[in-house]
Design an enzyme around this catalytic site. Structure first.
Site, PDB file in Angstrom:
ATOM      1  N   ASP A  96     -29.429  15.872  23.222  1.00 24.34           N
ATOM      2  CA  ASP A  96     -30.624  16.712  23.347  1.00 24.34           C
ATOM      3  C   ASP A  96     -31.023  16.913  24.803  1.00 24.34           C
ATOM      4  O   ASP A  96     -30.514  16.251  25.711  1.00 24.34           O
ATOM      5  CB  ASP A  96     -31.786  16.102  22.546  1.00 24.34           C
ATOM      6  CG  ASP A  96     -31.914  14.588  22.722  1.00 24.34           C
ATOM      7  OD1 ASP A  96     -31.336  14.042  23.675  1.00 24.34           O
ATOM      8  OD2 ASP A  96     -32.603  13.958  21.902  1.00 24.34           O
ATOM      9  N   GLU A 151     -37.332  15.329  14.363  1.00 27.85           N
ATOM     10  CA  GLU A 151     -38.546  14.617  13.985  1.00 27.85           C
ATOM     11  C   GLU A 151     -38.708  14.608  12.463  1.00 27.85           C
ATOM     12  O   GLU A 151     -38.074  15.393  11.760  1.00 27.85           O
ATOM     13  CB  GLU A 151     -39.753  15.333  14.615  1.00 27.85           C
ATOM     14  CG  GLU A 151     -39.693  15.455  16.138  1.00 27.85           C
ATOM     15  CD  GLU A 151     -40.057  14.169  16.859  1.00 27.85           C
ATOM     16  OE1 GLU A 151     -39.886  13.068  16.305  1.00 27.85           O
ATOM     17  OE2 GLU A 151     -40.508  14.262  18.017  1.00 27.85           O
ATOM     18  N   HIS A 210     -36.925   9.307  14.342  1.00 29.10           N
ATOM     19  CA  HIS A 210     -36.146  10.466  14.802  1.00 29.10           C
ATOM     20  C   HIS A 210     -34.811  10.009  15.383  1.00 29.10           C
ATOM     21  O   HIS A 210     -34.687   8.915  15.918  1.00 29.10           O
ATOM     22  CB  HIS A 210     -36.934  11.367  15.764  1.00 29.10           C
ATOM     23  CG  HIS A 210     -37.161  10.840  17.141  1.00 29.10           C
ATOM     24  ND1 HIS A 210     -38.290  11.124  17.871  1.00 29.10           N
ATOM     25  CD2 HIS A 210     -36.406  10.061  17.959  1.00 29.10           C
ATOM     26  CE1 HIS A 210     -38.213  10.561  19.054  1.00 29.10           C
ATOM     27  NE2 HIS A 210     -37.086   9.904  19.143  1.00 29.10           N
ATOM     28  N   ASN A 258     -40.629   6.877  15.068  1.00 24.48           N
ATOM     29  CA  ASN A 258     -40.920   7.570  13.806  1.00 24.48           C
ATOM     30  C   ASN A 258     -39.641   7.865  13.031  1.00 24.48           C
ATOM     31  O   ASN A 258     -39.663   8.638  12.079  1.00 24.48           O
ATOM     32  CB  ASN A 258     -41.699   8.859  14.085  1.00 24.48           C
ATOM     33  CG  ASN A 258     -40.928   9.825  14.985  1.00 24.48           C
ATOM     34  OD1 ASN A 258     -39.766   9.573  15.326  1.00 24.48           O
ATOM     35  ND2 ASN A 258     -41.560  10.911  15.372  1.00 24.48           N
TER      36      ASN A 258
END
Ligand code: F6R
Length: 244
Positions: free
Chosen positions: A67, A143, A138, A136
């Site tokens: 990313d 997400e 990810h 979380n």
């Protein structure tokens, strides 16, 4: 899934670095998928040490990072291209022309993401994908959502990710709000996956991701369906797992 609990961060890093080194030795022209973040810094240092010791050769390796922030050029000190140069590429004999990071400076999100996905296909896919784990759940910047994104895409970062990453910027306002990321489908197409996580703060999400339900609300949980995944955690991150 192989799930390995190591005693500390150093052992987690060394164990993960050994798996990547073994991949490169077995196939010197392999394609690695790479991650940024605090977690892999130690394993990158170990790979650099292996290279300096003359036991690892990156000259034919090709890489694709997961990313990149949208809007940050590669020479920005918080871009993921900059991170990779600083922690790995500048210190080993990898050909930088064969290292790929999504083009955060391309404002055309559809074009940037489609080109990246195609480049991975053209390279024959990723042999070994390294992943960190967000608080979380990810992976990459995928997400929690209602569906698993299939391909490289442009995402809006959640408040929790913006807050977590603001530690690296002068102010929270400087954190980009969007990123280009490999999709969950892109990640699942890697032939092997290696996940690293450390610290108490990751204990609950490690349990949820690898021992809980498979759901796009915990994106990493899909890895339970991958045929060749190794998860390496330190004792703190593994402390809530059934086998701990
Ligand atoms: C980074 C990435 C992210 C991180 C995750 C964990 O390229 O894709 O998913 O792996 O946010 O980050 P750290 O290691 O800083 O806790």
């Amino acid at each position: 899934m192989r799930f390995i609990i190591t005693k500390d961060y150093e052992e987690m890093s060394r164990t993960a670095a050994d798996i990547i080194a073994a991949q490169v030795r077995e196939n010197p022209a392999c394609t690695l998928g790479l991650a940024t973040g605090s977690t892999p810094e130690g394993l990158y240092a170990d790979l650099v040490a292996d290279y300096e010791a003359g036991t690892l050769d990156f000259s034919q390796v090709q890489s694709f990072n997961l990313d990149e922030y949208r809007g940050l050029p590669g020479d920005h000190d918080q871009s993921y291209r900059y991170f990779m140069n600083k922690h790995l590429f500048d210190h080993v004999n990898i050909d930088k022309a064969r290292t790929h990071v999504p083009d955060g400076s391309n404002p055309d999100a559809d074009a940037a993401c489609a080109a990246y996905e195609q480049a991975i296909v053209d390279a024959g896919g990723v042999d070994l994908q390294l992943l960190g784990l967000g608080h979380n759940g990810h992976i990459g910047f995928n997400e929690p959502a209602d569906v698993f994104p299939k391909a490289t895409n442009c995402v809006d970062l959640t408040e929790s990710t913006i807050t977590a990453n603001s530690r690296l910027f002068d102010s929270i306002d400087d954190v980009p709000r969007q990123a280009y990321t490999m999709g969950i489908g892109t990640i699942m197409r890697a032939r092997k996956v290696l996940v690293v996580a450390n610290g108490e703060g990751k204990a609950q999400i490690v349990r949820d991701a690898f021992f809980g339900d498979v759901t796009p609300r915990v994106p990493a949980s899909i890895l339970q369906f991958h045929p060749d995944v190794t998860v390496i955690v330190d004792a703190e991150a593994g402390s809530l797992c059934p086998q701990a």
